[in-house]
Design a protein around this motif. Structure first.
Motif, PDB file in Angstrom:
ATOM      1  N   LEU A  36       0.619  -1.159   0.274  1.00 29.51           N
ATOM      2  CA  LEU A  36       0.178  -0.243   0.048  1.00 29.51           C
ATOM      3  C   LEU A  36       0.876   1.102   0.255  1.00 29.51           C
ATOM      4  CD1 LEU A  36      -2.774  -0.944   2.583  1.00 29.51           C
ATOM      5  CD2 LEU A  36      -2.742  -1.320   0.058  1.00 29.51           C
ATOM      6  N   ILE A  38       1.918   3.570   1.473  1.00 29.04           N
ATOM      7  CA  ILE A  38       1.871   4.745   2.666  1.00 29.04           C
ATOM      8  C   ILE A  38       3.402   4.404   3.227  1.00 29.04           C
ATOM      9  CG2 ILE A  38      -0.313   4.571   3.367  1.00 29.04           C
ATOM     10  CD1 ILE A  38      -0.435   2.430   5.147  1.00 29.04           C
ATOM     11  N   LEU A  43      -0.484   2.486   9.952  1.00 23.92           N
ATOM     12  CA  LEU A  43      -1.441   2.475  10.654  1.00 23.92           C
ATOM     13  C   LEU A  43      -1.472   2.079  11.712  1.00 23.92           C
ATOM     14  CD1 LEU A  43      -2.752   2.188   6.869  1.00 23.92           C
ATOM     15  CD2 LEU A  43      -3.287   3.996   8.388  1.00 23.92           C
ATOM     16  N   GLU A  47      -3.545  -1.548  11.062  1.00 23.49           N
ATOM     17  CA  GLU A  47      -3.210  -2.459  10.680  1.00 23.49           C
ATOM     18  C   GLU A  47      -3.199  -3.781  11.566  1.00 23.49           C
ATOM     19  OE1 GLU A  47       0.265  -1.960   8.959  1.00 23.49           O
ATOM     20  OE2 GLU A  47       0.583  -0.264   8.613  1.00 23.49           O
ATOM     21  N   LYS A 341     -11.480  -2.058   5.935  1.00 22.79           N
ATOM     22  CA  LYS A 341     -11.001  -1.211   4.639  1.00 22.79           C
ATOM     23  C   LYS A 341      -9.819  -0.885   4.250  1.00 22.79           C
ATOM     24  CE  LYS A 341     -16.253  -0.252   4.942  1.00 22.79           C
ATOM     25  NZ  LYS A 341     -16.586  -0.324   3.529  1.00 22.79           N
ATOM     26  N   LEU A 342      -9.572  -0.053   4.899  1.00 22.67           N
ATOM     27  CA  LEU A 342      -8.165   0.007   4.767  1.00 22.67           C
ATOM     28  C   LEU A 342      -7.261  -0.606   3.608  1.00 22.67           C
ATOM     29  CD1 LEU A 342      -7.353   2.243   7.711  1.00 22.67           C
ATOM     30  CD2 LEU A 342      -7.368   3.818   5.300  1.00 22.67           C
ATOM     31  N   GLU A 345      -9.433  -1.016   0.044  1.00 23.04           N
ATOM     32  CA  GLU A 345      -9.648  -0.117  -0.272  1.00 23.04           C
ATOM     33  C   GLU A 345      -8.832   0.798  -1.395  1.00 23.04           C
ATOM     34  OE1 GLU A 345     -13.450   1.679   0.687  1.00 23.04           O
ATOM     35  OE2 GLU A 345     -14.615  -0.589   1.417  1.00 23.04           O
ATOM     36  N   MET A 346      -7.189   0.631  -0.577  1.00 24.49           N
ATOM     37  CA  MET A 346      -6.270   1.844  -0.093  1.00 24.49           C
ATOM     38  C   MET A 346      -5.578   1.334  -1.714  1.00 24.49           C
ATOM     39  SD  MET A 346      -4.899   3.265   3.067  1.00 24.49           S
ATOM     40  CE  MET A 346      -2.926   3.847   2.139  1.00 24.49           C
ATOM     41  N   ALA A 347      -5.499   2.527  -2.744  1.00 27.68           N
ATOM     42  CA  ALA A 347      -4.319   1.834  -3.664  1.00 27.68           C
ATOM     43  C   ALA A 347      -2.733   1.133  -3.231  1.00 27.68           C
ATOM     44  CB  ALA A 347      -4.108   3.482  -4.483  1.00 27.68           C
ATOM     45  N   THR A 348      -2.193   0.433  -4.021  1.00 24.64           N
ATOM     46  CA  THR A 348      -0.508  -0.149  -4.219  1.00 24.64           C
ATOM     47  C   THR A 348       0.349   1.026  -4.452  1.00 24.64           C
ATOM     48  OG1 THR A 348      -0.416  -0.751  -5.663  1.00 24.64           O
ATOM     49  CG2 THR A 348      -1.510  -1.834  -4.181  1.00 24.64           C
ATOM     50  N   ALA A 352      -1.325   3.348  -7.788  1.00 19.62           N
ATOM     51  CA  ALA A 352      -1.335   5.539  -7.683  1.00 19.62           C
ATOM     52  C   ALA A 352      -0.251   6.035  -8.144  1.00 19.62           C
ATOM     53  CB  ALA A 352      -0.865   5.559  -5.984  1.00 19.62           C
TER      54      ALA A 352
END
Length: 359
Positions: A36, A38, A43, A47, A341-342, A345-348, A352
């Protein structure tokens, strides 16, 4: 603990089917988080929550859709000893408030998108049937534990199996995660007694203000609990004996919810003091059940932080709440779902088009 189970096939079968939870044994959840966009680990506990959830489920392909909070209600004969600032009738009145969806748990459950399952496990007066109420009562509250056992061993087992039955019923239309809740005037008194016995802690450590007792009333409450333990001599090596002698019907129901949910690999979000007392009994009956517990918050009730330490659970929140009903569990479910959800649904970094410093 074979001596606990004679003539209890339903309970025994449930316990025997609880599996150990291995946290991310193949490393797939961590690997997904590492892709992800980040900084790794940024997180924090979100996480951790997603990792626990998916480790319990055993698959990364499931989300959280069916969220249910069980608010179990029962009365306690020990109220006759003056251990509560509120009269017993408030249990019935609050159950009716839950049914009308006007209580704090209803508000927070709506925010969470969770269904509240209200259950009469042993309210001292009859509550008319309602579409918003499950009636599982066979007795009108427990006996006064300061004078003798709160209930029979048979009733204690029945209360646990009632909680297991609730899980089986709610599985029929979906159940991904549960929150535990309670309602019962004077129920901090049996909860303190349960923790004192099973946690091997002094009654003064396990006992708090409950519904808002003053210092003098707290000392009286401690004396009542000490008397109940001395008279009943609950066996710390026999959790059902402890439940029967100093427990309550809604606490037994919570034990059953814990065991029944664990059997089906459903995460269990603890609320406050009373639900954690039930969780302690469940983990004493089957330690593997504790793998499924997530502590939503630490209550303002004095003994709760000691209970969570005893279970080895770190609470998500510290809001000085001490309401019960499942209110803390509703907030905890929100955080668990946020973590899930994180992850989903988050972009890798690749999606991104963000440079991956770890590649």
């Amino acid at each position: 603990m074979q001596h606990i189970y004679p003539q209890m096939p339903y309970l025994k079968q449930t316990i025997e089917n609880i599996e150990t939870v291995l946290i991310d044994p193949q490393g797939h959840i961590k690997a997904r988080f590492d892709t992800l966009a980040i900084p790794r680990g940024s997180l924090g506990r979100l996480e951790e929550l997603a990792t626990i959830y998916y480790s319990i489920k055993g698959s990364l392909s499931c989300g959280i859709r069916h969220k249910k909070i069980f608010t179990l209600a029962g009365d306690h004969g020990v109220i006759a000893e003056g251990v509560s600032a509120f009269p017993q009738q408030v249990t019935r009145e609050m159950v009716q408030n839950f049914i009308r969806e006007g209580a704090a748990i209803n508000v927070l459950a709506r925010q969470t998108g969770a269904k509240v399952i209200v259950v009469d496990c042993g309210v001292a007066s009859n509550i008319p049937p309602s579409p918003g109420l499950k009636i599982k009562k066979w007795k009108h509250g427990t006996n006064n534990m300061a004078l003798g056992p709160a209930m029979s061993r048979e009733d204690a087992v029945k209360s646990i199996e009632m909680g297991i039955e609730l899980i089986e019923e709610e599985l029929q239309d979906g159940l991904d995660i549960i929150g535990l809740g309670d309602m019962g005037i004077a129920n901090t008194t049996p909860s303190s007694a349960i923790f004192s016995v099973l946690g091997n802690v002094d009654v003064s450590v396990a006992t708090g203000r409950g519904t808002g007792l003053n210092d003098q009333a707290v000392q009286k409450k401690i004396a009542v609990i000490e008397k109940a333990i001395a008279i009943n001599r609950p066996d710390p090596n026999d959790p059902i004996d402890v439940l029967a002698k100093v427990g309550g019907y809604e606490i037994g129901g919570i034990v059953g919810l814990c065991l029944g949910a664990a059997r089906h690999r459903i995460p269990i979000v603890l609320d406050g003091f009373i639900s954690t007392a039930g969780a302690i009994i469940a983990s004493a009956l089957e330690p593997k059940a504790g793998n499924y517990f997530i502590a939503s918050h630490v209550s303002g009730e004095q003994g709760h932080k000691h209970m969570l330490k005893f279970l080895g659970k770190e609470p998500l929140l510290n809001l000085n709440m001490r309401l019960g009903e499942g209110t803390g569990a509703a907030l905890g479910i929100n955080l668990i779902e946020a973590g899930v959800k994180l992850l989903n649904e988050m972009a890798t970094f690749q999606d991104a088009s963000v440079s991956d410093p770890y590649s």
